[in-house]
Design an enzyme around this catalytic site. Structure first.
Site, PDB file in Angstrom:
ATOM      1  N   LYS A  87       1.025  -1.079  -0.349  1.00 31.91           N
ATOM      2  CA  LYS A  87       0.495  -0.220  -0.063  1.00 31.91           C
ATOM      3  C   LYS A  87       0.884   1.101  -0.267  1.00 31.91           C
ATOM      4  O   LYS A  87       1.595   1.628   1.025  1.00 31.91           O
ATOM      5  CB  LYS A  87      -1.152   0.430   1.078  1.00 31.91           C
ATOM      6  CG  LYS A  87      -2.066   0.796   1.265  1.00 31.91           C
ATOM      7  CD  LYS A  87      -3.073   1.374   2.410  1.00 31.91           C
ATOM      8  CE  LYS A  87      -4.354   1.972   2.706  1.00 31.91           C
ATOM      9  NZ  LYS A  87      -4.939   1.970   3.660  1.00 31.91           N
ATOM     10  N   LEU A 159      -4.133 -10.610   0.772  1.00 30.26           N
ATOM     11  CA  LEU A 159      -5.205 -11.182   1.331  1.00 30.26           C
ATOM     12  C   LEU A 159      -5.767 -12.085  -0.276  1.00 30.26           C
ATOM     13  O   LEU A 159      -6.958 -11.343  -1.078  1.00 30.26           O
ATOM     14  CB  LEU A 159      -6.383 -10.178   1.571  1.00 30.26           C
ATOM     15  CG  LEU A 159      -5.841 -10.265   3.230  1.00 30.26           C
ATOM     16  CD1 LEU A 159      -7.010  -9.051   3.821  1.00 30.26           C
ATOM     17  CD2 LEU A 159      -5.621 -11.472   4.310  1.00 30.26           C
ATOM     18  N   ASP A 211     -13.907   4.027   9.653  1.00 31.74           N
ATOM     19  CA  ASP A 211     -14.132   3.747   7.709  1.00 31.74           C
ATOM     20  C   ASP A 211     -14.544   2.602   7.599  1.00 31.74           C
ATOM     21  O   ASP A 211     -14.349   2.313   6.380  1.00 31.74           O
ATOM     22  CB  ASP A 211     -13.319   4.729   7.149  1.00 31.74           C
ATOM     23  CG  ASP A 211     -13.292   4.880   5.503  1.00 31.74           C
ATOM     24  OD1 ASP A 211     -14.446   5.475   5.347  1.00 31.74           O
ATOM     25  OD2 ASP A 211     -12.828   4.575   5.042  1.00 31.74           O
ATOM     26  N   ASN A 216     -14.647  -1.673   3.154  1.00 29.88           N
ATOM     27  CA  ASN A 216     -13.145  -2.557   3.451  1.00 29.88           C
ATOM     28  C   ASN A 216     -13.248  -3.227   4.480  1.00 29.88           C
ATOM     29  O   ASN A 216     -12.391  -3.472   5.503  1.00 29.88           O
ATOM     30  CB  ASN A 216     -12.851  -0.661   4.675  1.00 29.88           C
ATOM     31  CG  ASN A 216     -12.226   0.478   3.925  1.00 29.88           C
ATOM     32  OD1 ASN A 216     -11.506   0.072   3.242  1.00 29.88           O
ATOM     33  ND2 ASN A 216     -12.531   1.429   4.307  1.00 29.88           N
ATOM     34  N   ASP A 228      -7.802  -1.436   6.058  1.00 25.45           N
ATOM     35  CA  ASP A 228      -7.851   0.109   5.780  1.00 25.45           C
ATOM     36  C   ASP A 228      -8.153   0.196   7.439  1.00 25.45           C
ATOM     37  O   ASP A 228      -8.956   1.299   7.850  1.00 25.45           O
ATOM     38  CB  ASP A 228      -9.073   0.422   4.852  1.00 25.45           C
ATOM     39  CG  ASP A 228      -8.749   1.540   4.292  1.00 25.45           C
ATOM     40  OD1 ASP A 228      -7.208   2.654   4.455  1.00 25.45           O
ATOM     41  OD2 ASP A 228      -9.699   2.353   3.279  1.00 25.45           O
TER      42      ASP A 228
HETATM   43  P1  ATP Z   1      -9.363   3.662  -1.047  1.00 20.93           P
HETATM   44  O1  ATP Z   1      -9.776   4.875  -1.052  1.00 20.93           O
HETATM   45  O2  ATP Z   1      -9.919   3.189  -2.450  1.00 20.93           O
HETATM   46  O3  ATP Z   1     -11.016   3.654   0.275  1.00 20.93           O
HETATM   47  P2  ATP Z   1      -7.874   2.901   0.792  1.00 20.93           P
HETATM   48  O4  ATP Z   1      -6.432   4.263   0.504  1.00 20.93           O
HETATM   49  O5  ATP Z   1      -9.098   3.372   1.751  1.00 20.93           O
HETATM   50  O6  ATP Z   1      -8.620   2.673  -0.580  1.00 20.93           O
HETATM   51  P3  ATP Z   1      -7.252   0.313   1.344  1.00 20.93           P
HETATM   52  O7  ATP Z   1      -9.604   0.096   1.201  1.00 20.93           O
HETATM   53  O8  ATP Z   1      -6.811  -0.243   2.468  1.00 20.93           O
HETATM   54  O9  ATP Z   1      -6.962   1.580   0.930  1.00 20.93           O
HETATM   55  O10 ATP Z   1      -6.861  -1.048   0.003  1.00 20.93           O
HETATM   56  C1  ATP Z   1      -7.559  -0.287  -0.794  1.00 20.93           C
HETATM   57  C2  ATP Z   1      -8.443  -1.966  -1.680  1.00 20.93           C
HETATM   58  O11 ATP Z   1      -7.414  -2.925  -2.293  1.00 20.93           O
HETATM   59  C3  ATP Z   1      -9.410  -2.823  -1.193  1.00 20.93           C
HETATM   60  O12 ATP Z   1     -10.606  -2.491  -1.383  1.00 20.93           O
HETATM   61  C4  ATP Z   1      -8.427  -4.304  -1.759  1.00 20.93           C
HETATM   62  O13 ATP Z   1      -9.233  -4.595  -2.780  1.00 20.93           O
HETATM   63  C5  ATP Z   1      -7.052  -4.144  -1.688  1.00 20.93           C
HETATM   64  N1  ATP Z   1      -6.800  -4.235  -0.939  1.00 20.93           N
HETATM   65  C6  ATP Z   1      -5.707  -3.590   0.084  1.00 20.93           C
HETATM   66  N2  ATP Z   1      -5.235  -4.126   1.211  1.00 20.93           N
HETATM   67  C7  ATP Z   1      -4.687  -5.816   0.474  1.00 20.93           C
HETATM   68  C8  ATP Z   1      -4.804  -6.377   0.654  1.00 20.93           C
HETATM   69  N3  ATP Z   1      -3.676  -6.999   2.497  1.00 20.93           N
HETATM   70  N4  ATP Z   1      -4.573  -7.854   0.190  1.00 20.93           N
HETATM   71  C9  ATP Z   1      -5.284  -7.607  -0.876  1.00 20.93           C
HETATM   72  N5  ATP Z   1      -6.150  -6.709  -0.972  1.00 20.93           N
HETATM   73  C10 ATP Z   1      -6.001  -5.898  -0.650  1.00 20.93           C
HETATM   74 MN    MN Z   2     -10.385   1.693   1.962  1.00 21.79          MN
END
Ligand code: ATP
Ligand code: MN
Length: 274
Positions: A87, A159, A211, A216, A228
């Protein structure tokens, strides 16, 4: 971004190849030089072999599938692929200013005063997510295991399956069952599972997600995974209860749309905090 899976043989070659692909990935997503250097370092340390396709492009961060290839050096062949998730928090955005309120009032980050310095601010967010993931893991909650944090890059357990496909968000899940009643029962038990997760998050981790929604939460084989957690707050935050009510409201609304006869807000709130 990268096609993946083509790594062969020799160590130097592997690193070089990983570097090339990471270059491509970072160029396409316009990551800054410091972020590129961090990825480069992770490739050299063999935490990952490259950044592969982007899983998600959000406002504040992009998430990439990051494979680590294993090799049989003598045979010069690739023996396997182990996926991780990277990330990468964007360092040039204004929306982080908004998020300051989540940090303000929390002991762990009190007195930071990072307004006006995006890079430091972003680093704090990544750090917060990393630490919160650690807390969740220690409590045995289903969530990604945090592997490494370096500035705005958080490397964590992937994941998903062995081909680099992430598990679906709860939002996108279509449950299968023998009949409608079976499916309804499965949604009901996912609802109960989630309430248990929120309760443990609150009582054991002493955190409120802040959130929480079907976006999430990831789903795989009847298990819900919390993701998240960068904005999650501790009990010392002045708005803890507001965030908790909001989380429970979102979750309740989602499961009601799935036909679950959800519990009353008050009942759920008391269950979580009791
Ligand atoms: P957004 O602004 O779109 O909500 P975000 O910055 O909040 O993105 P996350 O919600 O943590 O980031 O992750 C975005 C997406 O990436 C998740 O919805 C998921 O599909 C994927 N994702 C995040 N972490 C993982 C992980 N550890 N393994 C697999 N997929 C992941
Ligand atoms: Mn998110």
């Amino acid at each position: 971004i990268a096609d993946g899976g083509s790594g062969t043989g020799h160590k130097d070659n592997k690193t070089h190849q990983g570097r090339e692909k990471a270059d491509r990935a970072t160029r396409d997503q316009v990551l800054d030089q410091r972020t590129e250097a961090i990825i480069d370092h992770m490739v050299r340390k063999e935490l990952i072999s490259e950044l592969q396709g982007v899983i998600s492009t959000g406002k504040e961060a992009n998430v990439y599938a990051a494979p680590l290839y294993t090799y049989d050096d003598e045979a010069g062949t690739q023996t396997g692929t182990h996926y991780r998730a990277a990330k990468i928090y964007k360092t040039s955005i204004l929306s982080f200013v908004d998020r300051e309120r989540y940090i303000t009032g929390e002991h762990r980050f009190r007195g930071g005063g990072h307004k006006g310095n995006n890079r430091k601010m972003v680093k704090k967010w990544a750090e917060k997510e990393f630490r919160n993931l650690q807390r969740l893991n220690r409590a045995g909650l289903a969530c990604p295991y945090p592997i490494q944090l370096k500035a705005n890059v958080l490397l964590m357990e992937f994941l998903g399956d062995n081909e680099g496909h992430a598990y679906p968000r709860l939002r996108d899940v279509e449950l299968e069952g023998v009949d409608d009643a079976d499916i309804a029962q499965q949604w009901r038990s996912l609802y109960i599972q989630l309430l248990g997760l929120v309760q443990r998050l609150y009582q054991v981790c002493r955190l409120v997600h802040a959130d929480l929604s079907e976006y999430n939460i990831l789903y795989h084989e009847r298990v819900l995974y919390i993701i998240d957690v960068s904005q999650s707050v501790g009990h010392d935050h002045p708005q803890t209860f507001d965030f908790l009510r909001m989380d429970l409201h979102n979750v309740g609304a989602f499961f009601r749309r799935k036909g679950v006869d959800t519990l009353r807000d008050r009942t759920v709130f008391e269950f979580v905090t009791a």
